[in-house]
Structures are given as C-alpha cells and as structure tokens.
Design a protein around this motif. Structure first.
Motif, PDB file in Angstrom:
ATOM      1  N   GLY A 112      25.947  39.963   6.874  1.00 36.87           N
ATOM      2  CA  GLY A 112      26.818  38.801   6.762  1.00 36.87           C
ATOM      3  C   GLY A 112      26.345  37.846   5.696  1.00 36.87           C
ATOM      4  O   GLY A 112      25.531  38.183   4.827  1.00 36.87           O
ATOM      5  N   SER A 113      26.817  36.603   5.790  1.00 40.23           N
ATOM      6  CA  SER A 113      26.494  35.605   4.767  1.00 40.23           C
ATOM      7  C   SER A 113      25.022  35.213   4.774  1.00 40.23           C
ATOM      8  O   SER A 113      24.519  34.667   3.791  1.00 40.23           O
ATOM      9  CB  SER A 113      27.361  34.354   4.977  1.00 40.23           C
ATOM     10  N   ASP A 114      24.323  35.478   5.876  1.00 35.74           N
ATOM     11  CA  ASP A 114      22.902  35.117   5.957  1.00 35.74           C
ATOM     12  C   ASP A 114      21.977  36.262   5.570  1.00 35.74           C
ATOM     13  O   ASP A 114      20.761  36.144   5.704  1.00 35.74           O
ATOM     14  CB  ASP A 114      22.558  34.651   7.377  1.00 35.74           C
ATOM     15  N   THR A 115      22.542  37.355   5.069  1.00 36.09           N
ATOM     16  CA  THR A 115      21.718  38.525   4.754  1.00 36.09           C
ATOM     17  C   THR A 115      20.678  38.224   3.679  1.00 36.09           C
ATOM     18  O   THR A 115      19.506  38.581   3.811  1.00 36.09           O
ATOM     19  CB  THR A 115      22.604  39.704   4.313  1.00 36.09           C
ATOM     20  N   ALA A 116      21.086  37.562   2.594  1.00 35.79           N
ATOM     21  CA  ALA A 116      20.145  37.277   1.500  1.00 35.79           C
ATOM     22  C   ALA A 116      18.953  36.444   1.968  1.00 35.79           C
ATOM     23  O   ALA A 116      17.802  36.810   1.702  1.00 35.79           O
ATOM     24  CB  ALA A 116      20.866  36.601   0.331  1.00 35.79           C
ATOM     25  N   PRO A 117      19.161  35.316   2.672  1.00 34.08           N
ATOM     26  CA  PRO A 117      17.986  34.568   3.140  1.00 34.08           C
ATOM     27  C   PRO A 117      17.137  35.337   4.147  1.00 34.08           C
ATOM     28  O   PRO A 117      15.919  35.144   4.197  1.00 34.08           O
ATOM     29  CB  PRO A 117      18.589  33.304   3.764  1.00 34.08           C
ATOM     30  N   LEU A 118      17.748  36.207   4.936  1.00 36.51           N
ATOM     31  CA  LEU A 118      16.961  37.028   5.870  1.00 36.51           C
ATOM     32  C   LEU A 118      16.055  37.996   5.113  1.00 36.51           C
ATOM     33  O   LEU A 118      14.890  38.189   5.484  1.00 36.51           O
ATOM     34  CB  LEU A 118      17.891  37.811   6.805  1.00 36.51           C
ATOM     35  N   LEU A 119      16.564  38.585   4.047  1.00 34.71           N
ATOM     36  CA  LEU A 119      15.749  39.485   3.232  1.00 34.71           C
ATOM     37  C   LEU A 119      14.640  38.720   2.523  1.00 34.71           C
ATOM     38  O   LEU A 119      13.499  39.185   2.435  1.00 34.71           O
ATOM     39  CB  LEU A 119      16.618  40.207   2.203  1.00 34.71           C
ATOM     40  N   GLU A 120      14.964  37.551   2.027  1.00 30.62           N
ATOM     41  CA  GLU A 120      13.983  36.753   1.291  1.00 30.62           C
ATOM     42  C   GLU A 120      12.839  36.300   2.210  1.00 30.62           C
ATOM     43  O   GLU A 120      11.668  36.311   1.827  1.00 30.62           O
ATOM     44  CB  GLU A 120      14.665  35.541   0.669  1.00 30.62           C
ATOM     45  N   SER A 121      13.174  35.913   3.426  1.00 28.57           N
ATOM     46  CA  SER A 121      12.160  35.402   4.352  1.00 28.57           C
ATOM     47  C   SER A 121      11.346  36.510   5.007  1.00 28.57           C
ATOM     48  O   SER A 121      10.282  36.235   5.565  1.00 28.57           O
ATOM     49  CB  SER A 121      12.834  34.566   5.444  1.00 28.57           C
ATOM     50  N   GLY A 122      11.847  37.750   4.961  1.00 26.38           N
ATOM     51  CA  GLY A 122      11.158  38.835   5.637  1.00 26.38           C
ATOM     52  C   GLY A 122      11.648  39.056   7.058  1.00 26.38           C
ATOM     53  O   GLY A 122      11.151  39.942   7.750  1.00 26.38           O
TER      54      GLY A 122
END
Length: 316
Positions: A142-152
């Motif tokens: 979803g829209s939060d995928t990028a920050p989830l990948l960045e944060s680990g």
C-alpha cells in the motif's frame, strides 16, 4: 592567563598499533621478537613502548634476565586489550554468510492480495524446503510500503510500486497482461469475449491499488464503460461470484490463471487494450548487502524465472 584545555576522551584513545604491540610483547617478552613479528625496527617498537608507558602511567614491561616481564598493571590490562583487538578485527572481517538451513530469522514481505493468492504459495514452498526455520510475515502492499522498506519493518515488496524515491532498488520478475474470468455456463459469453460483449455484460470491480487505476484509465481512453454490479476490495470473493452469476471479473493474468485453474472458470484475454505491467521486487539500499536479504532476493528471482519458463502462457 588562559587555562590549558582538558583533553577530550577521544584524544586519550590508544592507537591500534600500540594495542597490537602490547599484545605481541606480552606474549613474546622480547622487544626484538615483537619487532620482528610486527615487521618493525627495534627503535620503532622502543618508541611505542615509551608511548604506552606515558599514556598508561605505568612501566608496563620491566627488563629482566628472563625478558620483558609485565607489571601487575599490564597483567590487568591484557584481557581488555585482547577484547578490543577482537572487536576491531570483527569490524573489518567479512560478514557471516547466510545459512538458510540453520537460519531462524523473520522475513517481512509486502504484497497485494492477488500476490498472496498466486505468489506467496510458491515462495513458502521453496522456503520450507531450503530454510525450514525461517518465518514469513506478509504485509499488505500500500501507500506505506516505501517507508516500511526504508525503516526495515519490511524486507521486500513484490508487486507494482511506482514513483519510489531515491534509495530503492528494484528487479523485474515477470510481466502481467490483463484477462477476464467468466462463468463456463454463462448464457451469452461462451467461446469468445469481444468489446461489445464486455460493454454489455455486468462486471465485478476489484477497487484496490495501482492495477485498478491502470484498468480504469485504459477503459476511459478506450471510451468503454462497464456496468459494475459488485465492488470488492480484494480478490477473495471473485471465484464464488463468477461461478454463480453472469458477471465478468477483469484482473492481472497471473491471478486470473490461478483462479481459473482452481475453480474451473473460463479465461479470456481482456478485449480492451490495457497496458501490461511488470511485477518487480523492491528493497531499500540500507539492506542491499545484508546476507540474508540477498539470499531471499535471489530465491524470489530464481523462483519466478523458473515459473515463467514453465508456464509462458500465464503471462506471468
């Protein structure tokens, strides 16, 4: 009169070469032998010994008939010196390889519900075989995928994630075209599905994600309007509705082929020209060199390359 500045704590740190010299001299008890082992001259190691004595405020090693014997202060310092050297060597050593058969880590993968139906079973089957103690947590793409990948908080995303910022890697896995699922007992659509049929029949609309926006844009460009009777957020209810009604469901090809095989539904190419898209795996550069992460990415890539080779008709 200006007071002299107190030395900062970091200014008092010993040079690594002095730590190595301390350790070697402690074990050899001979300056000449320590110089030889370290590839240095006798005057150089003598200077180092002087530096150590001044820094640590102790003679450290005293010359005797039996060699350079350590003082009680040197005896007390030895474990700390050796631990410091071990830690420094660990910093510069190669990272430990990932051993899947023994690993017990958790991999967190973002994917769509279509991916959970079609991709996840293959990933899990391979993981269970090669890494039996590894766990998988699936997170909705979803829209939060990028920050989830960045944060680990997520290791990998599999699907279509456009407009990523800098700092992300991506790798193509397979292409998706668009197909339609139809009840094999449909009263009007039997052996073919053309644009007129598509416009006249009723539809199920799966209203989620980038794929839905691509389909809607293509329909608008083609000036084709659908009679949507059911809107669903996920693919879960599609097979039951299609098999018990005359409604048509349009979706990416891998999901369509999977559902058609599993539920005995008819499958047609979408008569409206919807652009194909490439399913990729995405990850953040922070984890690009992590051994376990690299292993997981390699597994996913090889798995879907094999699947595409074995099932070229699936369009992915």
């Amino acid at each position: 009169m200006k007071r002299p500045e107190k030395p900062r704590p970091d200014d008092l740190l010993l040079d690594v070469k002095l730590l190595r010299f301390f350790d070697v001299l402690y074990s050899t008890r001979r300056l000449a032998r320590a110089a030889e082992q370290l590839g240095q001259s006798a005057p150089t190691v003598s200077i180092w010994l002087t530096q150590l004595r001044e820094a640590l405020k102790d003679p450290l090693f005293v010359r005797t008939a039996s060699g350079m014997l350590p003082t009680p202060r040197a005896d007390a310092l030895l474990p700390t010196v050796q631990e410091a050297l071990r830690a420094l060597r660990a910093l510069s050593s190669e990272p430990r390889p990932f051993e899947p058969e023994h690993a017990d880590r958790v991999f967190r993968i973002c994917m769509t519900d279509g991916g959970m139906l079609t991709l996840l079973p293959h990933v899990l089957m391979r993981l269970r075989k090669l890494a039996p103690h590894v766990q998988v947590e699936v997170i909705k793409l979803g829209s939060d995928t990028a920050p989830l990948l960045e944060s680990g908080e997520a290791d990998l995303a599999i699907g279509l994630v456009p407009d990523l910022d800098a700092g992300f890697y991506q790798q193509a896995l397979f292409d998706q075209v668009w197909v339609c699922l139809v009840n094999p007992e449909h009263p009007r659509v039997r052996n073919r599905l053309n644009t007129d049929d598509y416009s006249l029949e009723g539809h199920i609309d799966i209203v989620h994600g980038t794929g839905h926006r691509m389909l809607a844009a293509a329909l608008e460009r083609a000036r084709v309007s659908r009679k949507v009777f059911v809107e669903l957020p996920v693919y879960l209810g599609v097979p039951a509705i299609v098999s018990s009604s005359d409604l048509i469901a349009t979706m990416p090809s891998r999901t369509g082929h999977t559902l058609a095989r599993s539920f005995g539904l008819n499958l047609f190419a979408c008569p409206v020209p919807v652009p194909p898209f490439t399913v990729k795996q995405y990850w953040h550069e922070r984890f690009h060199h992590d051994a376990g992460h690299r292993w997981l990415r390699g597994l996913v890539q090889s798995l879907f390359l094999e699947h595409v080779a074995e099932h070229p008709d699936a369009g992915a």
